[in-house]
Motif scaffolding. Structure first.
Motif, PDB file in Angstrom:
ATOM      1  N   GLU A 102      -7.186  41.603 -91.906  1.00 17.82           N
ATOM      2  CA  GLU A 102      -6.591  41.969 -90.627  1.00 17.82           C
ATOM      3  C   GLU A 102      -7.509  41.619 -89.465  1.00 17.82           C
ATOM      4  O   GLU A 102      -7.045  41.243 -88.389  1.00 17.82           O
ATOM      5  CB  GLU A 102      -6.233  43.452 -90.627  1.00 17.82           C
ATOM      6  N   LEU A 103      -8.814  41.744 -89.666  1.00 14.39           N
ATOM      7  CA  LEU A 103      -9.760  41.336 -88.626  1.00 14.39           C
ATOM      8  C   LEU A 103      -9.651  39.843 -88.374  1.00 14.39           C
ATOM      9  O   LEU A 103      -9.639  39.390 -87.218  1.00 14.39           O
ATOM     10  CB  LEU A 103     -11.190  41.689 -89.055  1.00 14.39           C
ATOM     11  N   PHE A 104      -9.541  39.071 -89.462  1.00 15.60           N
ATOM     12  CA  PHE A 104      -9.422  37.620 -89.336  1.00 15.60           C
ATOM     13  C   PHE A 104      -8.215  37.251 -88.473  1.00 15.60           C
ATOM     14  O   PHE A 104      -8.331  36.494 -87.508  1.00 15.60           O
ATOM     15  CB  PHE A 104      -9.295  36.977 -90.721  1.00 15.60           C
ATOM     16  N   PHE A 105      -7.048  37.789 -88.807  1.00 17.12           N
ATOM     17  CA  PHE A 105      -5.840  37.407 -88.077  1.00 17.12           C
ATOM     18  C   PHE A 105      -5.808  37.991 -86.667  1.00 17.12           C
ATOM     19  O   PHE A 105      -5.211  37.395 -85.766  1.00 17.12           O
ATOM     20  CB  PHE A 105      -4.602  37.804 -88.870  1.00 17.12           C
ATOM     21  N   SER A 106      -6.465  39.116 -86.451  1.00 16.10           N
ATOM     22  CA  SER A 106      -6.537  39.641 -85.087  1.00 16.10           C
ATOM     23  C   SER A 106      -7.374  38.723 -84.198  1.00 16.10           C
ATOM     24  O   SER A 106      -7.072  38.550 -83.019  1.00 16.10           O
ATOM     25  CB  SER A 106      -7.119  41.058 -85.086  1.00 16.10           C
ATOM     26  N   LEU A 107      -8.411  38.102 -84.786  1.00 14.65           N
ATOM     27  CA  LEU A 107      -9.241  37.166 -84.017  1.00 14.65           C
ATOM     28  C   LEU A 107      -8.534  35.827 -83.815  1.00 14.65           C
ATOM     29  O   LEU A 107      -8.872  35.090 -82.898  1.00 14.65           O
ATOM     30  CB  LEU A 107     -10.578  36.954 -84.721  1.00 14.65           C
ATOM     31  N   CYS A 108      -7.581  35.507 -84.661  1.00 12.55           N
ATOM     32  CA  CYS A 108      -6.778  34.296 -84.462  1.00 12.55           C
ATOM     33  C   CYS A 108      -5.759  34.502 -83.345  1.00 12.55           C
ATOM     34  O   CYS A 108      -5.524  33.604 -82.524  1.00 12.55           O
ATOM     35  CB  CYS A 108      -6.048  33.915 -85.750  1.00 12.55           C
ATOM     36  N   ASP A 109      -5.139  35.698 -83.330  1.00 10.43           N
ATOM     37  CA  ASP A 109      -4.037  35.961 -82.402  1.00 10.43           C
ATOM     38  C   ASP A 109      -4.484  36.537 -81.063  1.00 10.43           C
ATOM     39  O   ASP A 109      -3.808  36.347 -80.046  1.00 10.43           O
ATOM     40  CB  ASP A 109      -3.032  36.932 -83.043  1.00 10.43           C
ATOM     41  N   ASP A 110      -5.609  37.235 -81.058  1.00 14.84           N
ATOM     42  CA  ASP A 110      -6.034  37.953 -79.851  1.00 14.84           C
ATOM     43  C   ASP A 110      -7.522  37.741 -79.629  1.00 14.84           C
ATOM     44  O   ASP A 110      -8.346  38.510 -80.142  1.00 14.84           O
ATOM     45  CB  ASP A 110      -5.709  39.444 -80.009  1.00 14.84           C
ATOM     46  N   PRO A 111      -7.915  36.710 -78.880  1.00 16.26           N
ATOM     47  CA  PRO A 111      -9.334  36.432 -78.646  1.00 16.26           C
ATOM     48  C   PRO A 111     -10.054  37.634 -78.032  1.00 16.26           C
ATOM     49  O   PRO A 111      -9.471  38.389 -77.241  1.00 16.26           O
ATOM     50  CB  PRO A 111      -9.309  35.251 -77.669  1.00 16.26           C
ATOM     51  N   VAL A 112     -11.300  37.797 -78.396  1.00 16.92           N
ATOM     52  CA  VAL A 112     -12.109  38.882 -77.851  1.00 16.92           C
ATOM     53  C   VAL A 112     -13.061  38.305 -76.807  1.00 16.92           C
ATOM     54  O   VAL A 112     -13.540  37.171 -76.938  1.00 16.92           O
ATOM     55  CB  VAL A 112     -12.890  39.599 -78.975  1.00 16.92           C
ATOM     56  N   LEU A 113     -13.307  39.056 -75.742  1.00 15.55           N
ATOM     57  CA  LEU A 113     -14.205  38.601 -74.680  1.00 15.55           C
ATOM     58  C   LEU A 113     -15.640  38.960 -75.042  1.00 15.55           C
ATOM     59  O   LEU A 113     -15.930  40.090 -75.451  1.00 15.55           O
ATOM     60  CB  LEU A 113     -13.827  39.232 -73.343  1.00 15.55           C
ATOM     61  N   VAL A 114     -16.542  38.004 -74.882  1.00 13.47           N
ATOM     62  CA  VAL A 114     -17.972  38.199 -75.127  1.00 13.47           C
ATOM     63  C   VAL A 114     -18.728  37.620 -73.935  1.00 13.47           C
ATOM     64  O   VAL A 114     -18.136  37.021 -73.031  1.00 13.47           O
ATOM     65  CB  VAL A 114     -18.418  37.516 -76.445  1.00 13.47           C
ATOM     66  N   GLY A 115     -20.047  37.797 -73.942  1.00  9.10           N
ATOM     67  CA  GLY A 115     -20.855  37.226 -72.869  1.00  9.10           C
ATOM     68  C   GLY A 115     -20.484  37.750 -71.498  1.00  9.10           C
ATOM     69  O   GLY A 115     -20.195  36.978 -70.583  1.00  9.10           O
ATOM     70  N   ASP A 116     -20.487  39.087 -71.342  1.00  7.85           N
ATOM     71  CA  ASP A 116     -20.132  39.723 -70.064  1.00  7.85           C
ATOM     72  C   ASP A 116     -18.729  39.359 -69.604  1.00  7.85           C
ATOM     73  O   ASP A 116     -18.456  39.309 -68.397  1.00  7.85           O
ATOM     74  CB  ASP A 116     -21.150  39.347 -68.969  1.00  7.85           C
TER      75      ASP A 116
END
Length: 289
Positions: free
Chosen positions: A76-90
């Motif tokens: 589920e983590l894998f597909f959540s990162l495919c469908d919903d990008p997470v913001l990093v680097g401030d």
């Protein structure tokens, strides 16, 4: 094909008779799409293919360091990162995964780019749009010198991967200067003269030249110029599912142990232009490779 072979098992007990852990170990050497297909073979295959052992192999090794997101399972983590990008680097960078390969995809926001005159309000403005993943996007007010540059370390990307970089943008209804004048784009490793391949693309298909022509005539009295692309040679943007447009800047190959700087650029100097809204530059595997 893999599913058919697993189902066949005519000369022996077949894969389904193997322990779940053994099946999971084998499946971990395949790909995310293969794991999803193999899960339909049998109940024990589904348990193995959905296990964290399998999906840990598809996640990048540094995923947990880059991303702070919880999920009931690694699948589920894998597909959540495919469908919903997470913001990093401030919040200036988007991190996601390619669904077919599990390779890393990085998007640099407009704030993470170097935009000539970007901090000059008469040339560029910074605003918020509801369908952008970032807090701010850059809107071009008026310039004759368009220069956008981005840079990323190849160490942040997946090794042994054929990548392409894309400018993600919109063209507003009142834009001018992009219909008949191409911009020069490029993506390559810094200092790699052999890999230098600058080419021209068009950011707009809109046939609305009145504003551009009048601005040209106003600034260059007595001179009128119509720059139309050669028939059949033009490269135009593509529409994305998120409502933005994109155009490829170039491609490059990352290698194991290599940690160089990848430079990306969009340039056009000499013609008045306005109405370009820049969300950022996305770097992702070329055709899922």
């Amino acid at each position: 094909m893999a599913v058919a072979k697993a189902k066949k098992g005519r000369d022996g007990p077949g894969f389904s008779a193997l322990p779940e852990g053994c099946i999971a170990s084998v499946v971990s050497f395949t790909s995310p799409p293969d794991a999803c297909r193999l899960a339909s073979v049998s109940l024990i295959f589904k348990l193995a293919c959905d296990s964290d052992v399998v999906w840990a192999s598809f996640l990048p090794p540094d995923c947990c360091l880059m991303v702070h997101r919880s999920a009931p399972s690694l699948k589920e983590l894998f597909f959540s990162l495919c469908d919903d990008p997470v913001l990093v680097g401030d919040g200036k960078m988007g991190y996601s995964l390619d669904m077919h390969s599990g390779k890393k995809c990085i998007m640099l926001s407009a704030r993470a780019l170097c935009i000539t005159w970007g901090d000059t309000p008469i040339h560029w403005s910074w605003t918020c749009l509801p369908n952008s993943r970032f807090a701010e996007v850059a809107e071009l007010i008026d310039v004759c010198w368009l220069e956008i540059r981005g840079m990323i370390s190849s160490g942040m990307l997946s090794p042994e991967t054929h990548y392409a970089a894309y400018l993600v943008f919109k063209i507003t209804p009142i834009s001018y200067g992009f219909e008949f004048q191409p911009v020069k784009v490029e993506a390559r490793f810094a200092g790699d003269e052999a890999g230098k391949h600058e080419h021209s693309v068009y950011l707009s298909r809109k046939n609305n030249t009145r504003g551009w022509q009048s601005r040209w005539r106003f600034r260059h009295a007595g001179r009128s110029l119509m720059l139309a692309p050669a028939e059949g040679n033009e490269i135009y943007p593509k529409e994305r599912q998120d409502g933005w447009s994109e155009i490829e800047l170039g491609e490059f190959l990352t290698k194991e142990g290599q940690d160089g700087e990848v430079e990306m650029s969009v340039m056009e100097r000499g013609y008045q232009k306005a109405g370009l809204v820049v969300e950022g530059i996305e770097i992702r595997p070329k055709d899922g490779k």
